[in-house]
Design a protein around this motif. Structure first.
Motif, PDB file in Angstrom:
ATOM      1  N   ALA A  51      18.813   2.991 -25.928  1.00  0.00           N
ATOM      2  CA  ALA A  51      17.646   2.373 -26.575  1.00  0.00           C
ATOM      3  C   ALA A  51      16.973   3.398 -27.480  1.00  0.00           C
ATOM      4  O   ALA A  51      16.940   4.585 -27.169  1.00  0.00           O
ATOM      5  CB  ALA A  51      16.659   1.875 -25.526  1.00  0.00           C
ATOM      6  N   THR A  52      16.436   2.925 -28.599  1.00  0.00           N
ATOM      7  CA  THR A  52      15.788   3.826 -29.554  1.00  0.00           C
ATOM      8  C   THR A  52      14.325   4.088 -29.215  1.00  0.00           C
ATOM      9  O   THR A  52      13.737   5.026 -29.739  1.00  0.00           O
ATOM     10  CB  THR A  52      15.872   3.245 -30.977  1.00  0.00           C
ATOM     11  OG1 THR A  52      15.263   1.940 -30.976  1.00  0.00           O
ATOM     12  CG2 THR A  52      17.323   3.117 -31.417  1.00  0.00           C
ATOM     13  N   GLY A  53      13.741   3.269 -28.371  1.00  0.00           N
ATOM     14  CA  GLY A  53      12.336   3.445 -28.005  1.00  0.00           C
ATOM     15  C   GLY A  53      12.154   3.253 -26.518  1.00  0.00           C
ATOM     16  O   GLY A  53      13.083   3.379 -25.729  1.00  0.00           O
ATOM     17  N   ARG A  54      10.942   2.942 -26.115  1.00  0.00           N
ATOM     18  CA  ARG A  54      10.648   2.758 -24.696  1.00  0.00           C
ATOM     19  C   ARG A  54      11.256   1.466 -24.181  1.00  0.00           C
ATOM     20  O   ARG A  54      11.331   0.463 -24.890  1.00  0.00           O
ATOM     21  CB  ARG A  54       9.124   2.729 -24.478  1.00  0.00           C
ATOM     22  CG  ARG A  54       8.511   4.123 -24.471  1.00  0.00           C
ATOM     23  CD  ARG A  54       6.998   4.106 -24.585  1.00  0.00           C
ATOM     24  NE  ARG A  54       6.318   3.128 -23.767  1.00  0.00           N
ATOM     25  CZ  ARG A  54       5.537   3.420 -22.718  1.00  0.00           C
ATOM     26  NH1 ARG A  54       5.388   4.674 -22.326  1.00  0.00           N
ATOM     27  NH2 ARG A  54       4.909   2.480 -22.068  1.00  0.00           N
ATOM     28  N   VAL A  55      11.680   1.503 -22.928  1.00  0.00           N
ATOM     29  CA  VAL A  55      12.191   0.319 -22.242  1.00  0.00           C
ATOM     30  C   VAL A  55      11.476   0.205 -20.903  1.00  0.00           C
ATOM     31  O   VAL A  55      10.837   1.148 -20.437  1.00  0.00           O
ATOM     32  CB  VAL A  55      13.715   0.389 -22.031  1.00  0.00           C
ATOM     33  CG1 VAL A  55      14.463   0.370 -23.353  1.00  0.00           C
ATOM     34  CG2 VAL A  55      14.105   1.628 -21.218  1.00  0.00           C
ATOM     35  N   SER A  56      11.593  -0.954 -20.300  1.00  0.00           N
ATOM     36  CA  SER A  56      10.948  -1.162 -19.013  1.00  0.00           C
ATOM     37  C   SER A  56      11.747  -2.149 -18.187  1.00  0.00           C
ATOM     38  O   SER A  56      12.575  -2.902 -18.708  1.00  0.00           O
ATOM     39  CB  SER A  56       9.517  -1.695 -19.214  1.00  0.00           C
ATOM     40  OG  SER A  56       9.544  -2.939 -19.898  1.00  0.00           O
ATOM     41  N   THR A  57      11.501  -2.143 -16.907  1.00  0.00           N
ATOM     42  CA  THR A  57      12.059  -3.159 -16.029  1.00  0.00           C
ATOM     43  C   THR A  57      11.152  -4.381 -16.130  1.00  0.00           C
ATOM     44  O   THR A  57       9.945  -4.267 -15.894  1.00  0.00           O
ATOM     45  CB  THR A  57      12.105  -2.665 -14.580  1.00  0.00           C
ATOM     46  OG1 THR A  57      10.795  -2.243 -14.167  1.00  0.00           O
ATOM     47  CG2 THR A  57      13.072  -1.484 -14.450  1.00  0.00           C
ATOM     48  N   PRO A  58      11.683  -5.542 -16.504  1.00  0.00           N
ATOM     49  CA  PRO A  58      10.827  -6.721 -16.668  1.00  0.00           C
ATOM     50  C   PRO A  58      10.411  -7.339 -15.343  1.00  0.00           C
ATOM     51  O   PRO A  58       9.841  -8.416 -15.297  1.00  0.00           O
ATOM     52  CB  PRO A  58      11.728  -7.671 -17.469  1.00  0.00           C
ATOM     53  CG  PRO A  58      13.101  -7.267 -17.099  1.00  0.00           C
ATOM     54  CD  PRO A  58      13.072  -5.793 -16.854  1.00  0.00           C
ATOM     55  N   GLN A  59      10.674  -6.646 -14.263  1.00  0.00           N
ATOM     56  CA  GLN A  59      10.298  -7.083 -12.933  1.00  0.00           C
ATOM     57  C   GLN A  59      10.223  -5.835 -12.059  1.00  0.00           C
ATOM     58  O   GLN A  59      10.556  -4.734 -12.491  1.00  0.00           O
ATOM     59  CB  GLN A  59      11.341  -8.040 -12.363  1.00  0.00           C
ATOM     60  CG  GLN A  59      12.720  -7.404 -12.298  1.00  0.00           C
ATOM     61  CD  GLN A  59      13.799  -8.387 -11.945  1.00  0.00           C
ATOM     62  OE1 GLN A  59      13.684  -9.571 -12.245  1.00  0.00           O
ATOM     63  NE2 GLN A  59      14.846  -7.911 -11.319  1.00  0.00           N
ATOM     64  N   LEU A  60       9.783  -5.991 -10.825  1.00  0.00           N
ATOM     65  CA  LEU A  60       9.808  -4.861  -9.906  1.00  0.00           C
ATOM     66  C   LEU A  60      11.250  -4.458  -9.624  1.00  0.00           C
ATOM     67  O   LEU A  60      12.126  -5.310  -9.475  1.00  0.00           O
ATOM     68  CB  LEU A  60       9.110  -5.236  -8.605  1.00  0.00           C
ATOM     69  CG  LEU A  60       7.583  -5.395  -8.673  1.00  0.00           C
ATOM     70  CD1 LEU A  60       7.065  -5.971  -7.374  1.00  0.00           C
ATOM     71  CD2 LEU A  60       6.909  -4.075  -8.994  1.00  0.00           C
ATOM     72  N   ALA A  61      11.484  -3.163  -9.557  1.00  0.00           N
ATOM     73  CA  ALA A  61      12.813  -2.645  -9.262  1.00  0.00           C
ATOM     74  C   ALA A  61      12.699  -1.629  -8.137  1.00  0.00           C
ATOM     75  O   ALA A  61      11.648  -1.014  -7.930  1.00  0.00           O
ATOM     76  CB  ALA A  61      13.426  -2.000 -10.503  1.00  0.00           C
ATOM     77  N   LEU A  62      13.778  -1.454  -7.411  1.00  0.00           N
ATOM     78  CA  LEU A  62      13.789  -0.512  -6.310  1.00  0.00           C
ATOM     79  C   LEU A  62      14.158   0.878  -6.810  1.00  0.00           C
ATOM     80  O   LEU A  62      15.150   1.055  -7.512  1.00  0.00           O
ATOM     81  CB  LEU A  62      14.805  -0.951  -5.253  1.00  0.00           C
ATOM     82  CG  LEU A  62      14.839  -0.116  -3.963  1.00  0.00           C
ATOM     83  CD1 LEU A  62      13.584  -0.372  -3.138  1.00  0.00           C
ATOM     84  CD2 LEU A  62      16.099  -0.437  -3.151  1.00  0.00           C
ATOM     85  N   VAL A  63      13.323   1.863  -6.472  1.00  0.00           N
ATOM     86  CA  VAL A  63      13.672   3.265  -6.689  1.00  0.00           C
ATOM     87  C   VAL A  63      14.173   3.800  -5.349  1.00  0.00           C
ATOM     88  O   VAL A  63      13.464   3.738  -4.343  1.00  0.00           O
ATOM     89  CB  VAL A  63      12.471   4.081  -7.189  1.00  0.00           C
ATOM     90  CG1 VAL A  63      12.842   5.570  -7.285  1.00  0.00           C
ATOM     91  CG2 VAL A  63      12.012   3.560  -8.550  1.00  0.00           C
ATOM     92  N   MET A  64      15.404   4.290  -5.341  1.00  0.00           N
ATOM     93  CA  MET A  64      16.071   4.713  -4.110  1.00  0.00           C
ATOM     94  C   MET A  64      16.448   6.181  -4.220  1.00  0.00           C
ATOM     95  O   MET A  64      16.872   6.638  -5.288  1.00  0.00           O
ATOM     96  CB  MET A  64      17.323   3.853  -3.900  1.00  0.00           C
ATOM     97  CG  MET A  64      18.005   4.055  -2.564  1.00  0.00           C
ATOM     98  SD  MET A  64      17.065   3.250  -1.241  1.00  0.00           S
ATOM     99  CE  MET A  64      17.541   4.268   0.161  1.00  0.00           C
ATOM    100  N   THR A 116      12.445   5.881 -21.032  1.00  0.00           N
ATOM    101  CA  THR A 116      13.468   5.882 -22.076  1.00  0.00           C
ATOM    102  C   THR A 116      14.844   5.793 -21.447  1.00  0.00           C
ATOM    103  O   THR A 116      15.055   6.223 -20.304  1.00  0.00           O
ATOM    104  CB  THR A 116      13.376   7.155 -22.941  1.00  0.00           C
ATOM    105  OG1 THR A 116      13.550   8.312 -22.108  1.00  0.00           O
ATOM    106  CG2 THR A 116      12.031   7.229 -23.647  1.00  0.00           C
ATOM    107  N   TRP A 117      15.777   5.255 -22.203  1.00  0.00           N
ATOM    108  CA  TRP A 117      17.154   5.052 -21.735  1.00  0.00           C
ATOM    109  C   TRP A 117      18.106   5.607 -22.783  1.00  0.00           C
ATOM    110  O   TRP A 117      18.116   5.175 -23.922  1.00  0.00           O
ATOM    111  CB  TRP A 117      17.400   3.558 -21.511  1.00  0.00           C
ATOM    112  CG  TRP A 117      18.824   3.198 -21.253  1.00  0.00           C
ATOM    113  CD1 TRP A 117      19.639   2.466 -22.065  1.00  0.00           C
ATOM    114  CD2 TRP A 117      19.604   3.537 -20.097  1.00  0.00           C
ATOM    115  NE1 TRP A 117      20.887   2.334 -21.498  1.00  0.00           N
ATOM    116  CE2 TRP A 117      20.897   2.994 -20.290  1.00  0.00           C
ATOM    117  CE3 TRP A 117      19.345   4.259 -18.929  1.00  0.00           C
ATOM    118  CZ2 TRP A 117      21.914   3.139 -19.359  1.00  0.00           C
ATOM    119  CZ3 TRP A 117      20.350   4.405 -18.001  1.00  0.00           C
ATOM    120  CH2 TRP A 117      21.611   3.846 -18.203  1.00  0.00           C
ATOM    121  N   ASP A 118      18.906   6.623 -22.380  1.00  0.00           N
ATOM    122  CA  ASP A 118      19.827   7.254 -23.322  1.00  0.00           C
ATOM    123  C   ASP A 118      21.264   6.759 -23.183  1.00  0.00           C
ATOM    124  O   ASP A 118      22.179   7.332 -23.761  1.00  0.00           O
ATOM    125  CB  ASP A 118      19.786   8.774 -23.174  1.00  0.00           C
ATOM    126  CG  ASP A 118      20.307   9.258 -21.811  1.00  0.00           C
ATOM    127  OD1 ASP A 118      20.784   8.416 -21.006  1.00  0.00           O
ATOM    128  OD2 ASP A 118      20.241  10.484 -21.553  1.00  0.00           O
TER     129      ASP A 118
END
Length: 218
Positions: A51-64, A116-118
């Motif tokens: 992605a060229t800019g900021r991204v987000s999870t459009p819902q709650l996601a689990l961080v493990m 960000t997502w590379d």
């Protein structure tokens, strides 16, 4: 709001993928059955798009975290502690996110994450814990609109084959046949993966639902 779904066991993307040897390709206009695209539309060789800019999870996601932090997108095993196939997560410090659980050396929690997502790693810039996440999240934005185009009329068996073959897509997480289309969860799409899917199976047959939403590459 799509909520984090816990399933009984991890879904494995290791599917038997049948590839024919023909050379026909779809015309992109949906004027016929999906055909073997031949070498011109073989599986994308590039990794998951960046992605060229900021991204987000459009819902709650689990961080493990069982040794390193991961962002879980897609199915999560209903175990204790839970298990998932996550994305490498950079910039995460549990001391900054006390709203989590611990068990046998593992730590986890549900968060709405922005960063960000590379193409390989998610770098955290902001995380809102589930307890403070009271704004309804949007559904993942499809890179093709379900039902919006004339598409090949495929039998249930043909659609099932397409769903299995969709695991060729980089960042594939899951697939389901819904209303004569195959809806596919992928990590992220800058538009190139949807274009490839349209060429391979016909426009409108496969609809990609990116699990990270945000800017696309130009």
């Amino acid at each position: 709001m799509r909520t984090l779904r816990l399933v009984a066991a991890l879904l494995s993307p290791a599917l038997l993928l049948a590839c024919g040897t023909g050379t026909g390709t779809g015309d992109g206009d949906g004027d016929g059955a999906a055909s073997d695209p031949g070498p011109a539309t073989s599986a994308p060789s590039s990794p998951v798009p960046a992605a060229t800019g900021r991204v987000s999870t459009p819902q709650l996601a689990l961080v493990m975290d069982t040794g390193r932090p991961e962002l879980c997108l897609g199915p999560v095993a209903q175990s204790w502690p839970p298990q998932c196939r996550g994305l490498p997560l950079a910039g995460w410090r549990w001391s900054e996110h006390p709203e989590h659980e611990e068990q046998d050396g593992a730590r986890w929690g549900s968060f709405a994450v922005t960063g960000t997502w590379d193409g390989e790693r998610f770098t955290v810039q902001e995380a809102v814990p589930a307890a403070r996440y009271d704004v309804p999240g949007a559904e993942p934005t499809a890179t093709s609109t379900p039902g919006s185009t004339v598409r090949p009329s495929l039998s249930p068996d043909e659609l099932a084959v397409v769903a299995e073959e969709s695991a060729l897509l980089p960042g594939w997480r899951s697939a389901a046949v819904v209303d004569s289309q195959v809806l596919v969860d992928v990590v992220y799409d800058d538009g190139s993966l949807q274009e490839w899917a349209d060429q391979r199976w016909g426009r409108g047959v496969v609809v990609l639902l990116p699990l990270l939403s945000g800017d696309r590459a130009p």
